[in-house]
Design a protein around this motif. Structure first.
Motif, PDB file in Angstrom:
ATOM      1  N   ASP A 195     -32.209   6.887 -33.344  1.00  0.00           N
ATOM      2  CA  ASP A 195     -32.254   5.813 -32.316  1.00  0.00           C
ATOM      3  C   ASP A 195     -31.119   6.060 -31.109  1.00  0.00           C
ATOM      4  O   ASP A 195     -31.269   5.677 -29.946  1.00  0.00           O
ATOM      5  N   VAL A 196     -29.955   6.616 -31.578  1.00  0.00           N
ATOM      6  CA  VAL A 196     -28.766   6.954 -30.585  1.00  0.00           C
ATOM      7  C   VAL A 196     -29.515   8.002 -29.560  1.00  0.00           C
ATOM      8  O   VAL A 196     -29.332   7.833 -28.265  1.00  0.00           O
TER       9      VAL A 196
ATOM     10  N   SER B 144     -23.977  18.588 -30.194  1.00  0.00           N
ATOM     11  CA  SER B 144     -23.997  19.205 -28.896  1.00  0.00           C
ATOM     12  C   SER B 144     -24.862  18.841 -27.946  1.00  0.00           C
ATOM     13  O   SER B 144     -24.616  18.922 -26.626  1.00  0.00           O
ATOM     14  N   ARG B 145     -25.988  18.599 -28.469  1.00  0.00           N
ATOM     15  CA  ARG B 145     -27.114  18.276 -27.391  1.00  0.00           C
ATOM     16  C   ARG B 145     -26.914  16.755 -26.944  1.00  0.00           C
ATOM     17  O   ARG B 145     -27.108  16.670 -25.751  1.00  0.00           O
ATOM     18  N   LEU B 146     -26.357  15.998 -27.636  1.00  0.00           N
ATOM     19  CA  LEU B 146     -26.176  14.430 -27.091  1.00  0.00           C
ATOM     20  C   LEU B 146     -24.941  14.577 -26.080  1.00  0.00           C
ATOM     21  O   LEU B 146     -25.046  13.973 -25.053  1.00  0.00           O
ATOM     22  N   LEU B 147     -24.113  15.578 -26.332  1.00  0.00           N
ATOM     23  CA  LEU B 147     -22.920  15.609 -25.296  1.00  0.00           C
ATOM     24  C   LEU B 147     -23.394  16.354 -24.058  1.00  0.00           C
ATOM     25  O   LEU B 147     -23.147  16.289 -23.034  1.00  0.00           O
ATOM     26  N   ARG B 148     -24.130  17.689 -24.275  1.00  0.00           N
ATOM     27  CA  ARG B 148     -24.785  18.446 -23.294  1.00  0.00           C
ATOM     28  C   ARG B 148     -25.712  17.658 -22.359  1.00  0.00           C
ATOM     29  O   ARG B 148     -25.385  17.796 -21.149  1.00  0.00           O
ATOM     30  N   ASP B 149     -26.857  17.051 -23.032  1.00  0.00           N
ATOM     31  CA  ASP B 149     -27.617  16.343 -22.194  1.00  0.00           C
ATOM     32  C   ASP B 149     -27.392  15.054 -21.940  1.00  0.00           C
ATOM     33  O   ASP B 149     -27.995  14.352 -20.791  1.00  0.00           O
ATOM     34  N   PHE B 150     -26.472  14.256 -22.459  1.00  0.00           N
ATOM     35  CA  PHE B 150     -26.238  12.736 -22.227  1.00  0.00           C
ATOM     36  C   PHE B 150     -24.833  12.507 -21.909  1.00  0.00           C
ATOM     37  O   PHE B 150     -24.405  11.211 -21.524  1.00  0.00           O
ATOM     38  N   GLY B 151     -23.818  13.447 -22.043  1.00  0.00           N
ATOM     39  CA  GLY B 151     -22.413  13.281 -21.977  1.00  0.00           C
ATOM     40  C   GLY B 151     -22.132  13.510 -20.651  1.00  0.00           C
ATOM     41  O   GLY B 151     -22.953  14.026 -19.632  1.00  0.00           O
ATOM     42  N   PRO B 152     -20.720  13.307 -20.085  1.00  0.00           N
ATOM     43  CA  PRO B 152     -20.303  13.449 -18.653  1.00  0.00           C
ATOM     44  C   PRO B 152     -19.998  14.943 -18.413  1.00  0.00           C
ATOM     45  O   PRO B 152     -19.810  15.608 -19.467  1.00  0.00           O
ATOM     46  N   PRO B 153     -19.908  15.279 -17.315  1.00  0.00           N
ATOM     47  CA  PRO B 153     -19.693  16.462 -16.705  1.00  0.00           C
ATOM     48  C   PRO B 153     -18.198  16.937 -17.105  1.00  0.00           C
ATOM     49  O   PRO B 153     -17.266  15.978 -17.258  1.00  0.00           O
ATOM     50  N   GLY B 154     -17.972  18.090 -17.819  1.00  0.00           N
ATOM     51  CA  GLY B 154     -16.581  18.500 -18.359  1.00  0.00           C
ATOM     52  C   GLY B 154     -16.276  17.850 -19.690  1.00  0.00           C
ATOM     53  O   GLY B 154     -15.201  17.662 -19.859  1.00  0.00           O
TER      54      GLY B 154
ATOM     55  N   LYS C 124     -26.830  22.938 -39.422  1.00  0.00           N
ATOM     56  CA  LYS C 124     -27.209  23.325 -38.151  1.00  0.00           C
ATOM     57  C   LYS C 124     -27.937  22.036 -37.403  1.00  0.00           C
ATOM     58  O   LYS C 124     -27.549  22.003 -36.329  1.00  0.00           O
ATOM     59  N   GLU C 125     -28.377  21.117 -38.129  1.00  0.00           N
ATOM     60  CA  GLU C 125     -29.162  19.744 -37.529  1.00  0.00           C
ATOM     61  C   GLU C 125     -27.834  19.131 -36.749  1.00  0.00           C
ATOM     62  O   GLU C 125     -27.898  18.697 -35.731  1.00  0.00           O
ATOM     63  N   ALA C 126     -26.716  18.967 -37.785  1.00  0.00           N
ATOM     64  CA  ALA C 126     -25.624  18.517 -37.139  1.00  0.00           C
ATOM     65  C   ALA C 126     -24.694  18.904 -35.941  1.00  0.00           C
ATOM     66  O   ALA C 126     -24.731  18.542 -34.902  1.00  0.00           O
ATOM     67  N   LEU C 127     -24.850  20.282 -35.917  1.00  0.00           N
ATOM     68  CA  LEU C 127     -24.379  20.840 -34.765  1.00  0.00           C
ATOM     69  C   LEU C 127     -25.302  20.827 -33.596  1.00  0.00           C
ATOM     70  O   LEU C 127     -24.923  20.445 -32.545  1.00  0.00           O
TER      71      LEU C 127
ATOM     72  N   PHE D 106     -23.935   8.811 -22.994  1.00  0.00           N
ATOM     73  CA  PHE D 106     -23.044   8.811 -24.222  1.00  0.00           C
ATOM     74  C   PHE D 106     -21.994   9.945 -24.258  1.00  0.00           C
ATOM     75  O   PHE D 106     -22.005  10.765 -23.278  1.00  0.00           O
ATOM     76  N   VAL D 107     -20.911   9.374 -24.671  1.00  0.00           N
ATOM     77  CA  VAL D 107     -19.677  10.351 -24.646  1.00  0.00           C
ATOM     78  C   VAL D 107     -19.072  10.152 -25.893  1.00  0.00           C
ATOM     79  O   VAL D 107     -19.037   9.191 -26.896  1.00  0.00           O
TER      80      VAL D 107
END
Lengths: 433, 295
Positions: free
Chosen positions: A178-179, A241-251, A234-237, A196-197
């Motif tokens: 859901d997140v 990482s995908r949440l932060l890469r695709d939906f997180g802030p730059p940097g 691997k699912e957790a990694l 998301f951050v």
């Protein structure tokens, strides 16, 4: 052993011991026993210590002792501690410690005095050692020795913007999926906010990632080997990482609690997965007071296994006056002092304080505080203190977890490569014991 | 007074002076020698994560050779050193020339020019961390206002070294400028008068007179900055902690983490002694250069 198992196997018998013993000795207890002595306290200059040290004068008045405070930022405090302890110096009597991080290491090095006997035999009537969080007491027990007394309870929780969720037609997330779905929707619905951050700074990642890993059903170690390359690992990694890469802030790879709270408080993030300790910072100024909801991090395949930790107060094994030092520890972790700290937003590691009428009144003043306390209650009952690998070299293990996540955020490796490299390095660390 | 009596008096004075200065000399030597000797000793020891210690001879130094992180740290250290030093020397000389020729510049403006190096590096690091934040910082706001694409600055493995070098350059260029300004003020005016009479252009005057005469001063500034740059720590620790990944993990940061976060004091000592040797090498090389350009 989880918190419930611990309660059944260890805490209940301990409770009985405490109940019998403490009443027997309470009559002899004298707060002025060490009048005139000076106790040196090595403190981390964080909100927990600041809240405590606001009452330093009360301690000195109550005991007749002098409290000398040696305060530093967290890393500098550890640096000072390593120097002092390696030199077998008695300069420090009491120090703050994070059992989930350095507990195994410091215990193996013999830096903690064993508090078990003092917590049983030398306590004031009102101290109630059994009233402290059993999960945290367990987390501070190494090789049967109680190494520190909990000062607070904390863990990562999920902050989200109810107004943005409403605008984008999103319900409160119940699961990690859901997140992810909420982040996708927010990205399409409102491009002015970061969906998301969470933590992306290498050494800080393990704190939030561990919650994700445990919710998904993964574990750090299986069969004595690092387990990040398991399917769940691997699912957790990948998910984190995908949440932060695709939906997180730059940097985001430089983001720890300061940046996360600043971004969320300024209204530029829709979801934030960050420490419960950040409530006061996030709500500072009042802008987020009415549009934020708080819950423990949504469930994965293994349900909700939130991360719960707490700062503890330990007595140095090199202290020449451990009994006087214990008096300070006892005062600082007593129900009365922890209630005062709770009213300043430091979540109490004592259920009795959490249900105190004055504290409840403070909690009831704002809905967000109620949600915060409800989330903390879940942390206290279901929480795991495993942040990084349960090995002596825990701090170093966090580096490799963080490296794997950063490699994925920066797209420098595939999930298979990142977890394999991490497992190789972590197996070497595990073998060191 | 006879020669013999004069020699006796002279010897006595020397003895008295030596006796008087001995405590200070002993104290200074002890303060420098003890930490160095202790660190050398630590470099031959191994400390487990639990603090248990054992003698391992040269094993820590042998480990350096095969430690990928050491070589990466060395590369990062040298890249930051070369980039920062080049920028600071070029900009420092330029700033010194501006201050030297702008005689009417108000004192407050001169003070502002040189103020960055008076700021504690931790404060400078915190300030730039906020300015360069890719989401909330002013730097990207300015870039976007000018129609330029935003940058990830300290969060980009590609840009982190140039960005850290820029922060250090912002802070320490005024220091270089101040040293060079002192050198400019001590140059003999007669040389410039002769050049003017011969009709030399300002550029030729700078190229043929000012720069060669300033070289010893510039090399002195380079020596002072070299020592600082090779042991560059505070701003990196505040802004990136060696990240993202290991992109800004200098030898100094690596050594600190090995020693104080992972508690391997023996290996950290070996790392730091190697860095010290590199600093000495750089200073010796600069000193030789200084001798070669002296006039």
């Amino acid at each position: 052993m989880n918190a419930r198992m611990f309660a059944a196997r260890v805490a209940l018998p301990a409770l009985a011991v405490f109940a019998v013993c403490s009443d027997g000795r309470a009559a002899d207890f004298d707060w002025k026993k060490f009048q005139g002595k000076t106790v040196t306290f090595l403190a981390n200059n964080n909100p927990v210590a600041q809240a405590l040290l606001a009452y330093k004068d009360d301690f000195e008045k109550q005991t007749g002792m002098t409290l000398k405070v040696d305060g530093y930022q967290e890393q500098q405090m550890r640096q000072r501690l390593v120097t002092v302890m390696n030199a077998h110096s008695d300069e420090v009597d009491v120090f703050m410690t994070l059992p989930s991080r350095e507990g195994e290491q410091f215990a193996a090095a013999g830096w903690y005095a064993d508090l078990s006997a003092m917590a049983k035999n030398d306590v004031a009537k009102e101290y109630d050692p059994a009233g402290l969080s059993q999960a945290l007491l367990k987390a501070a027990t190494f090789g049967g020795k109680l190494t520190s007394m909990p000062m607070n309870i904390e863990g990562p929780i999920f902050y989200y913007r109810t107004d943005i969720f409403k605008k984008c037609g999103i319900e409160q997330p119940k699961t990690i999926k859901d997140v992810q779905a909420a982040a996708e929707k927010i990205k399409a619905c409102d491009s002015s906010v970061t969906p998301f951050v969470s933590r992306g700074l290498k050494p800080a990642i393990a704190y939030t990632f561990s919650n994700m890993l445990h919710n998904i059903g993964g574990s750090y170690v299986a069969g004595g080997k690092s387990n990040l390359c398991s399917a769940k690992g691997k699912e957790a990694l990948d998910t984190y990482s995908r949440l932060l890469r695709d939906f997180g802030p730059p940097g985001v790879v430089n983001y720890s609690f300061q940046q996360i709270s600043a971004l969320y408080r300024s209204g530029r993030a829709a979801m934030s997965f960050e420490s419960s300790n950040e409530l006061r910072t996030v709500m500072d100024g009042g802008a987020r007071l009415k549009d934020t909801a708080l819950i423990p991090f949504p469930a994965g395949e293994a349900g909700q296994v939130p991360t719960v930790i707490g700062w503890g107060m330990a007595v140095s094994s090199h202290s020449k006056q451990p009994d006087a030092a214990w008096y300070f520890v006892q005062w600082a972790t007593s129900p009365a002092v922890q209630k005062k700290m709770a009213l300043q937003g430091i979540a109490p590691p004592r259920p009795s304080v959490a249900s105190d009428p004055e504290y409840r009144k403070w909690i009831d003043e704002e809905p967000v505080r109620k949600e915060w306390q409800a989330a903390l209650d879940v942390l206290a009952t279901k929480g795991s203190s495993e942040v990084g690998y349960p090995i002596v070299a825990n701090p170093e293990s966090r580096e490799f977890i963080g490296q794997a996540v950063q490699d994925l955020i920066l797209k420098q490796k595939t999930v298979d490569q990142a977890c394999a490299d991490a497992d190789k390095a972590l197996d070497a660390l595990i073998a060191q014991k | 007074m006879s020669d013999a009596a004069a020699t006796l008096t002279h010897d006595r004075q020397r003895l008295e002076l030596s006796a008087l200065s001995a405590p200070a000399v002993v104290f200074t030597v002890a303060m420098i020698a003890f930490p160095v000797i202790y660190t050398v000793w630590l470099g031959f020891q191994s400390f487990s994560s639990t603090g248990k210690q054992s003698y391992v001879g040269l094993a820590n130094y042998a480990r350096l050779v095969s430690d990928h992180e050491f070589w990466h740290g060395l590369w990062v250290t040298i890249a930051l050193y070369v980039l920062s030093l080049a920028l600071q020397l070029v900009l420092g000389v330029w700033l010194a020339l501006v201050l030297f020729h702008a005689k009417r510049l108000p004192g407050i403006v001169r003070s502002l020019f040189i103020s960055p190096f008076m700021m504690p590096p931790v404060v400078a690091g915190m300030m730039w961390l906020v300015i360069l934040d890719p989401s909330l910082g002013a730097a990207n706001y300015i870039l976007q206002s000018l129609g330029l694409p935003p940058s990830e600055w300290l969060a980009s493995p590609t840009w982190v070294i140039p960005t850290v070098a820029l922060i250090d350059t912002w802070q320490w260029t005024p220091y270089v400028a101040l040293i060079v300004l002192g050198g400019l003020q001590s140059l003999p005016p007669s040389v410039y008068e002769a050049a003017q009479i011969d009709g030399a252009s300002p550029f030729k005057t700078f190229q043929r007179i000012t720069l060669p005469l300033l070289l010893p001063t510039i090399v002195t500034a380079a020596i002072l900055r070299s020592v600082d740059l090779l042991r560059f720590f505070d701003i990196i620790y505040i802004t990136t902690q060696g990240g993202p990944g290991n992109a800004s993990n200098t030898l100094n940061i690596y050594g600190f983490r090995v020693g104080f976060e992972f508690f391997n004091i023996g290996y950290a000592s070996a790392l730091m002694l190697t860095l010290t040797a590199i600093v000495f090498g750089a200073v010796l090389a600069c000193n030789r250069l200084r001798g070669a350009v002296a006039w």
